[in-house]
Write a protein that holds these residues in place. Structure first.
Motif, PDB file in Angstrom:
ATOM      1  N   LEU A 298      16.197 -16.191  -4.224  1.00 18.77           N
ATOM      2  CA  LEU A 298      14.941 -16.349  -4.957  1.00 18.77           C
ATOM      3  C   LEU A 298      13.742 -16.125  -4.040  1.00 18.77           C
ATOM      4  CD1 LEU A 298      15.784 -19.452  -7.166  1.00 18.77           C
ATOM      5  CD2 LEU A 298      15.155 -17.178  -8.008  1.00 18.77           C
ATOM      6  N   ARG A 299      13.819 -16.701  -2.853  1.00 16.48           N
ATOM      7  CA  ARG A 299      12.721 -16.526  -1.902  1.00 16.48           C
ATOM      8  C   ARG A 299      12.584 -15.058  -1.503  1.00 16.48           C
ATOM      9  NH1 ARG A 299      14.897 -21.423   0.087  1.00 16.48           N
ATOM     10  NH2 ARG A 299      16.112 -20.279   1.651  1.00 16.48           N
ATOM     11  N   ASP A 300      13.727 -14.410  -1.256  1.00 19.30           N
ATOM     12  CA  ASP A 300      13.694 -13.008  -0.842  1.00 19.30           C
ATOM     13  C   ASP A 300      13.177 -12.117  -1.966  1.00 19.30           C
ATOM     14  OD1 ASP A 300      14.704 -13.728   1.596  1.00 19.30           O
ATOM     15  OD2 ASP A 300      16.778 -13.174   1.126  1.00 19.30           O
ATOM     16  N   ARG A 301      13.566 -12.425  -3.203  1.00 19.26           N
ATOM     17  CA  ARG A 301      13.142 -11.609  -4.335  1.00 19.26           C
ATOM     18  C   ARG A 301      11.624 -11.671  -4.482  1.00 19.26           C
ATOM     19  NH1 ARG A 301      15.522 -13.772  -9.519  1.00 19.26           N
ATOM     20  NH2 ARG A 301      17.445 -13.372  -8.379  1.00 19.26           N
ATOM     21  N   ALA A 302      11.076 -12.864  -4.392  1.00 17.26           N
ATOM     22  CA  ALA A 302       9.630 -13.021  -4.507  1.00 17.26           C
ATOM     23  C   ALA A 302       8.908 -12.309  -3.367  1.00 17.26           C
ATOM     24  CB  ALA A 302       9.257 -14.495  -4.528  1.00 17.26           C
ATOM     25  N   SER A 303       9.443 -12.436  -2.158  1.00 11.83           N
ATOM     26  CA  SER A 303       8.820 -11.814  -1.000  1.00 11.83           C
ATOM     27  C   SER A 303       8.860 -10.293  -1.102  1.00 11.83           C
ATOM     28  CB  SER A 303       9.527 -12.276   0.273  1.00 11.83           C
ATOM     29  OG  SER A 303       8.973 -11.646   1.413  1.00 11.83           O
ATOM     30  N   ASN A 304      10.008  -9.747  -1.488  1.00 17.11           N
ATOM     31  CA  ASN A 304      10.148  -8.299  -1.594  1.00 17.11           C
ATOM     32  C   ASN A 304       9.279  -7.740  -2.714  1.00 17.11           C
ATOM     33  OD1 ASN A 304      12.003  -8.285   0.499  1.00 17.11           O
ATOM     34  ND2 ASN A 304      13.776  -8.419  -0.857  1.00 17.11           N
ATOM     35  N   LEU A 305       9.181  -8.478  -3.802  1.00 20.44           N
ATOM     36  CA  LEU A 305       8.351  -8.033  -4.915  1.00 20.44           C
ATOM     37  C   LEU A 305       6.904  -7.935  -4.486  1.00 20.44           C
ATOM     38  CD1 LEU A 305       8.266  -7.354  -7.961  1.00 20.44           C
ATOM     39  CD2 LEU A 305       7.837  -9.778  -8.379  1.00 20.44           C
ATOM     40  N   ALA A 306       6.435  -8.944  -3.770  1.00 19.56           N
ATOM     41  CA  ALA A 306       5.051  -8.951  -3.307  1.00 19.56           C
ATOM     42  C   ALA A 306       4.795  -7.827  -2.315  1.00 19.56           C
ATOM     43  CB  ALA A 306       4.725 -10.305  -2.681  1.00 19.56           C
ATOM     44  N   ALA A 307       5.737  -7.634  -1.395  1.00 12.00           N
ATOM     45  CA  ALA A 307       5.544  -6.647  -0.336  1.00 12.00           C
ATOM     46  C   ALA A 307       5.491  -5.222  -0.880  1.00 12.00           C
ATOM     47  CB  ALA A 307       6.657  -6.769   0.700  1.00 12.00           C
ATOM     48  N   GLY A 308       6.249  -4.944  -1.931  1.00 11.90           N
ATOM     49  CA  GLY A 308       6.314  -3.581  -2.439  1.00 11.90           C
ATOM     50  C   GLY A 308       5.431  -3.306  -3.625  1.00 11.90           C
ATOM     51  N   PHE A 309       4.671  -4.306  -4.053  1.00 12.39           N
ATOM     52  CA  PHE A 309       3.916  -4.137  -5.289  1.00 12.39           C
ATOM     53  C   PHE A 309       2.775  -3.138  -5.151  1.00 12.39           C
ATOM     54  CE2 PHE A 309       0.426  -5.331  -8.154  1.00 12.39           C
ATOM     55  CZ  PHE A 309       1.074  -5.149  -9.366  1.00 12.39           C
ATOM     56  N   GLN A 310       2.044  -3.198  -4.050  1.00  9.84           N
ATOM     57  CA  GLN A 310       0.868  -2.340  -3.903  1.00  9.84           C
ATOM     58  C   GLN A 310       1.213  -0.857  -4.035  1.00  9.84           C
ATOM     59  OE1 GLN A 310      -2.156  -3.323  -3.908  1.00  9.84           O
ATOM     60  NE2 GLN A 310      -3.259  -1.456  -3.376  1.00  9.84           N
ATOM     61  N   PRO A 311       2.212  -0.331  -3.302  1.00 12.21           N
ATOM     62  CA  PRO A 311       2.516   1.102  -3.478  1.00 12.21           C
ATOM     63  C   PRO A 311       3.011   1.430  -4.876  1.00 12.21           C
ATOM     64  CG  PRO A 311       4.109   0.045  -2.021  1.00 12.21           C
ATOM     65  CD  PRO A 311       2.995  -0.926  -2.203  1.00 12.21           C
ATOM     66  N   ARG A 312       3.741   0.525  -5.498  1.00  8.52           N
ATOM     67  CA  ARG A 312       4.185   0.792  -6.866  1.00  8.52           C
ATOM     68  C   ARG A 312       3.004   0.820  -7.825  1.00  8.52           C
ATOM     69  NH1 ARG A 312       8.384  -2.712  -5.208  1.00  8.52           N
ATOM     70  NH2 ARG A 312       7.474  -4.503  -6.295  1.00  8.52           N
ATOM     71  N   LEU A 313       2.036  -0.057  -7.597  1.00  4.26           N
ATOM     72  CA  LEU A 313       0.851  -0.065  -8.447  1.00  4.26           C
ATOM     73  C   LEU A 313       0.063   1.225  -8.263  1.00  4.26           C
ATOM     74  CD1 LEU A 313      -1.124  -1.406 -10.383  1.00  4.26           C
ATOM     75  CD2 LEU A 313      -2.183  -2.517  -8.421  1.00  4.26           C
ATOM     76  N   GLN A 314      -0.065   1.690  -7.025  1.00  8.08           N
ATOM     77  CA  GLN A 314      -0.803   2.927  -6.785  1.00  8.08           C
ATOM     78  C   GLN A 314      -0.150   4.101  -7.510  1.00  8.08           C
ATOM     79  OE1 GLN A 314      -3.770   3.278  -5.355  1.00  8.08           O
ATOM     80  NE2 GLN A 314      -3.779   1.055  -5.167  1.00  8.08           N
ATOM     81  N   ARG A 315       1.171   4.110  -7.571  1.00  4.67           N
ATOM     82  CA  ARG A 315       1.847   5.170  -8.316  1.00  4.67           C
ATOM     83  C   ARG A 315       1.545   5.059  -9.808  1.00  4.67           C
ATOM     84  NH1 ARG A 315       5.939   4.091  -4.463  1.00  4.67           N
ATOM     85  NH2 ARG A 315       7.054   2.699  -5.893  1.00  4.67           N
ATOM     86  N   ARG A 316       1.519   3.842 -10.326  1.00  3.49           N
ATOM     87  CA  ARG A 316       1.196   3.652 -11.740  1.00  3.49           C
ATOM     88  C   ARG A 316      -0.228   4.120 -12.045  1.00  3.49           C
ATOM     89  NH1 ARG A 316       4.249  -0.488 -14.636  1.00  3.49           N
ATOM     90  NH2 ARG A 316       5.943  -1.310 -13.362  1.00  3.49           N
ATOM     91  N   LEU A 317      -1.131   3.862 -11.110  1.00  3.68           N
ATOM     92  CA  LEU A 317      -2.529   4.209 -11.334  1.00  3.68           C
ATOM     93  C   LEU A 317      -2.779   5.709 -11.299  1.00  3.68           C
ATOM     94  CD1 LEU A 317      -4.313   1.376  -9.315  1.00  3.68           C
ATOM     95  CD2 LEU A 317      -4.287   1.656 -11.797  1.00  3.68           C
ATOM     96  N   GLN A 318      -1.765   6.492 -10.905  1.00  2.23           N
ATOM     97  CA  GLN A 318      -1.922   7.943 -10.951  1.00  2.23           C
ATOM     98  C   GLN A 318      -2.128   8.443 -12.374  1.00  2.23           C
ATOM     99  OE1 GLN A 318      -2.168  10.301  -8.357  1.00  2.23           O
ATOM    100  NE2 GLN A 318      -2.556   8.346  -7.327  1.00  2.23           N
ATOM    101  N   VAL A 319      -1.782   7.610 -13.355  1.00  2.00           N
ATOM    102  CA  VAL A 319      -2.025   7.985 -14.750  1.00  2.00           C
ATOM    103  C   VAL A 319      -3.514   8.192 -15.007  1.00  2.00           C
ATOM    104  CG1 VAL A 319      -2.280   5.627 -15.646  1.00  2.00           C
ATOM    105  CG2 VAL A 319      -1.373   7.434 -17.136  1.00  2.00           C
ATOM    106  N   LEU A 320      -4.357   7.608 -14.156  1.00  4.01           N
ATOM    107  CA  LEU A 320      -5.809   7.750 -14.316  1.00  4.01           C
ATOM    108  C   LEU A 320      -6.329   9.079 -13.790  1.00  4.01           C
ATOM    109  CD1 LEU A 320      -6.988   4.221 -13.114  1.00  4.01           C
ATOM    110  CD2 LEU A 320      -6.412   4.934 -15.445  1.00  4.01           C
ATOM    111  N   ARG A 321      -5.541   9.755 -12.990  1.00  5.77           N
ATOM    112  CA  ARG A 321      -6.046  10.958 -12.321  1.00  5.77           C
ATOM    113  C   ARG A 321      -6.563  12.018 -13.300  1.00  5.77           C
ATOM    114  NH1 ARG A 321      -5.650  12.786  -7.083  1.00  5.77           N
ATOM    115  NH2 ARG A 321      -5.966  15.035  -6.807  1.00  5.77           N
ATOM    116  N   PRO A 322      -5.836  12.344 -14.384  1.00  7.14           N
ATOM    117  CA  PRO A 322      -6.391  13.337 -15.321  1.00  7.14           C
ATOM    118  C   PRO A 322      -7.710  12.880 -15.944  1.00  7.14           C
ATOM    119  CG  PRO A 322      -4.042  13.040 -15.692  1.00  7.14           C
ATOM    120  CD  PRO A 322      -4.469  11.956 -14.752  1.00  7.14           C
TER     121      PRO A 322
END
Length: 250
Positions: A192-216
């Protein structure tokens, strides 16, 4: 647990989407050394240096650093069109920002789904995110100046949301870990601790990929921004320097 980092990343990104100069510079190659404030009948551009440090447009008239600038009829017409077109562009820029908030909040909800939160916590999280999204939407809609997004605004807003949502998730995840530990499942508690930590650590790059929908949507703004740069071309401030309210890079 470091789950609060997830929300710090999320809210910082959400706020930074509002009138995001970096995105316009990257996608449209458009920059400005000025801040913009919109008042009834006026566009006010200001910057610390160099002169002119203040440029005011009002229905085709031009004032720089308090001095009225004599303009030809053609230049008056061009500045009037500049003012009209910039005012028409503002709600379109805000619409991109509003979409960015929605993308970010949806990403937080989806990412938190991997934490196996209980139903009550999921419902409360959704309610709180919806409340903060509404507040941010209203702030973007009401904003009439790029000064509204200076300095520590992003950090302050992120901290406000973290203080609201962080304890909710920490409590839910902590309870899961405690229950696992009490039952003797130390491996599950560690997971549980590792899952929360890994989720937090990788969220920013995943969010940036999602935000590419704004590019057009940002790309659709570029021709109109280019047009603004052309309309001001050749017009000078009272000190003889070009206005350069909007600049397009090569």
């Amino acid at each position: 647990m470091r789950i609060h980092r997830l929300f710090a990343a999320a809210l910082l990104a959400a706020v930074s989407v509002g009138l995001h100069a970096q995105d316009l510079a990257t996608v449209c190659r458009a920059t400005s050394s000025y801040d913009l404030t919109i008042r009834p009948g006026q566009l006010i551009f200001d910057r610390p240096a160099p002169a002119p440090t203040q440029v005011v447009l009002s229905d085709g008239s031009l004032t720089t650093d308090g001095h009225a600038v004599a303009l030809s009829d053609e230049d008056q017409d061009r500045l009037a069109v500049f003012q009209r077109d910039l005012l028409a562009l503002v709600p379109r820029v805000k619409a991109v920002a509003q979409h960015g908030v929605d993308v970010t909040m949806q990403a937080v909800q989806q990412e938190s789904g991997s934490l196996n939160l209980d139903a009550d916590t999921r419902a409360e999280l959704q309610n709180r995110l919806a409340t903060h999204a509404t507040e941010l939407h209203q702030r973007i809609a009401a904003s009439q100046s790029t000064h509204d997004w200076h300095g520590d605004v992003a950090n302050q807003y992120a901290n406000q949301v973290i203080s609201d949502i962080g304890p909710l998730l920490a409590s839910a995840l902590g309870q899961q870990a405690v229950s696992a530990a009490i039952s003797g499942d130390l491996q599950q508690a560690a997971a549980l601790r590792d899952r929360a930590s890994n989720l937090a650590a990788g969220f920013q790059p995943r969010l940036q990929r999602r935000l590419q929908v704004l590019r057009p949507e940002i790309q659709a703004l570029c021709p109109d921004i280019q047009r603004l740069a052309e309309l001001q071309e050749g017009i000078q401030a009272s000190n003889g320097r070009p206005l350069h309210l909007v600049q397009i890079g090569q």
